[in-house]
Design a protein around this motif. Structure first.
Motif, PDB file in Angstrom:
ATOM      1  N   CYS A   1      56.522  -0.087  51.778  1.00 41.51           N
ATOM      2  CA  CYS A   1      57.539   0.373  50.822  1.00 41.51           C
ATOM      3  C   CYS A   1      58.851   0.694  51.517  1.00 41.51           C
ATOM      4  O   CYS A   1      59.786   1.173  50.893  1.00 41.51           O
ATOM      5  CB  CYS A   1      57.043   1.588  50.058  1.00 41.51           C
ATOM      6  SG  CYS A   1      56.730   3.009  51.138  1.00 41.51           S
TER       7      CYS A   1
ATOM      8  N   CYS B   1      53.340   3.646  46.234  1.00 39.31           N
ATOM      9  CA  CYS B   1      52.860   2.767  47.295  1.00 39.31           C
ATOM     10  C   CYS B   1      51.468   3.220  47.732  1.00 39.31           C
ATOM     11  O   CYS B   1      51.265   4.394  48.030  1.00 39.31           O
ATOM     12  CB  CYS B   1      53.835   2.818  48.470  1.00 39.31           C
ATOM     13  SG  CYS B   1      53.235   1.966  49.941  1.00 39.31           S
TER      14      CYS B   1
ATOM     15  N   CYS C   1      56.763   3.665  56.463  1.00 41.01           N
ATOM     16  CA  CYS C   1      55.753   2.767  55.892  1.00 41.01           C
ATOM     17  C   CYS C   1      56.325   1.356  55.758  1.00 41.01           C
ATOM     18  O   CYS C   1      57.386   1.164  55.162  1.00 41.01           O
ATOM     19  CB  CYS C   1      55.325   3.295  54.531  1.00 41.01           C
ATOM     20  SG  CYS C   1      54.259   2.151  53.646  1.00 41.01           S
TER      21      CYS C   1
ATOM     22  N   CYS D   1      50.878   4.180  51.875  1.00 41.49           N
ATOM     23  CA  CYS D   1      51.225   5.508  52.388  1.00 41.49           C
ATOM     24  C   CYS D   1      50.975   6.591  51.356  1.00 41.49           C
ATOM     25  O   CYS D   1      51.315   7.744  51.565  1.00 41.49           O
ATOM     26  CB  CYS D   1      52.692   5.526  52.811  1.00 41.49           C
ATOM     27  SG  CYS D   1      53.816   5.237  51.422  1.00 41.49           S
TER      28      CYS D   1
HETATM   29 ZN   LIG Z   1      54.464   3.040  51.513  1.00 42.41          ZN
END
Ligand SMILES: [Zn+2]
Length: 351
Positions: A184, A155, A181, A158
């Motif tokens: 995700c 992701c 996050c 993050c």
């Molecule tokens: Zn993430």
């Protein structure tokens, strides 16, 4: 530090994991700096978080219980594997956890959330006592995350950490919070899909409520390069209509007409997955307990089976016909049992 961590959360030393968790939630809400503007509430909030981080981690809790000192050096070690229910959810993402993490800066899960493997999952399975006695094969269906071939990737929001920092401005100033996050959902990976999985699992004989079966690799797929988590099947053995269980032993209670206890009898009684004959000798007192060897459940550790215990209770008629009454009066006379002829001293049960 040698603080009373249980006292900080307001629970007793014998509190269960879920009691500790709910006490923490309640008290953390009360002292959260965004909510509580009293002087000292922020320090108190930190103490609460610290206490919970120790008491919610089975290994650290055990060290604290044993030595009375919280092992700060272990903070953040995370990944202590399976213990308590942190990080578990029967659905994906564990919505409540996510809300909680967002509000409280990820305190409930941040320590163990980002390891290199996928999340473990929990599946609850109920079986009957008869099935627990013999062992049983069960088909289960659940969802887990699998990596989409080729498209699963770290992701970018993050950077694979699963958490993002959010600055919150309040009247007291700015607080930095860590939240899950949103892109995700805390997994650090995007490009995974929910897949329905069917498995046949073998449940060993003698299993008890609260036992877990670990099925390696059937949890959520890991982030790139990491291994999948495990699936834990939590077993509940249903209450039986008349059998009570204590470990590998089984208990049953029978009410029998008092004449059967006085005269003795032989009766067929149910045992787990079968029948047995119980011989009640003449002169049996009410509340007598008989043991039928090896008619309990298999012992999981060790050999053989537990026993079955049968308690018999005398049933006395509430109403008598005139003929019955006559007979009982005759019986009483024969035995010289009337109150007026007995010494009350003989009736008192002495310790
Ligand atoms: Zn993430």
């Amino acid at each position: 530090m040698s603080q009373d961590l249980y006292g900080i959360l307001g629970v007793g030393k014998d509190a269960s994991a879920s009691e500790i968790k709910s006490a923490y939630r309640k008290i953390a809400r009360k002292y959260h700096p965004d909510v509580n503007k009293e002087a000292g509430s922020e320090a108190k909030f930190k103490d609460i978080q610290k206490a919970y981080s120790v008491l919610s981690d089975p290994q650290r809790k055990q060290r604290y219980d044993q030595f009375g000192v919280a092992d700060d050096s272990a903070a953040g070690s995370g990944g202590s594997g399976f213990g308590g229910f942190e990080g578990f959810s029967s659905n994906f993402g564990g919505n409540f956890e996510d809300i909680f993490d967002t509000f409280f800066g990820g305190s409930s899960r941040s320590q163990s959330s980002r390891s290199s493997s996928g999340e473990d999952l929990r599946f609850d399975l109920k079986i009957t006592l008869e099935e627990a006695a013999t062992g049983v094969e069960k088909d289960i269906e659940f969802y887990h995350l699998e990596n989409d071939s080729g498209s699963a990737k770290k992701c970018s929001e993050c950077n694979g950490l699963g958490q993002v920092k959010v600055v919150q401005r309040t009247m007291l100033g700015s607080f930095q919070q860590i939240s899950t996050c949103p892109t995700c959902k805390g997994r650090g990976v995007i490009g995974q899909k929910k897949v329905k999985k069917k498995l046949s699992i073998t449940i060993p004989a003698g299993i008890e409520s609260g036992n877990q079966l670990r099925i390696a690799g059937e949890g959520n797929a890991g982030p790139i390069g990491g291994s999948a988590g495990d699936l834990y099947v939590f077993i509940t053995v249903s209450e039986h209509d008349y059998f009570q269980r204590d470990g590998s032993d089984i208990y049953i209670t029978l009410e029998l007409p008092f004449t059967q206890l006085i005269l003795g009898c032989s009766i067929d009684i149910p045992v787990l997955n079968g029948n047995a004959t119980l011989k009640v000798p003449s002169g049996t007192q009410t509340d007598t307990r008989f043991r039928i060897k090896s008619k309990g459940l298999p012992r999981v550790q060790g050999f053989g089976k537990g026993d079955m215990y049968v308690k018999v209770i005398a049933l006395f008629p509430k109403h008598l016909s005139s003929k019955e009454k006559q007979l009982v009066e005759q019986f009483q006379e024969l035995r010289n049992d009337s109150v007026s002829t007995r010494n009350i001293e003989d009736c008192i049960v002495k310790r």
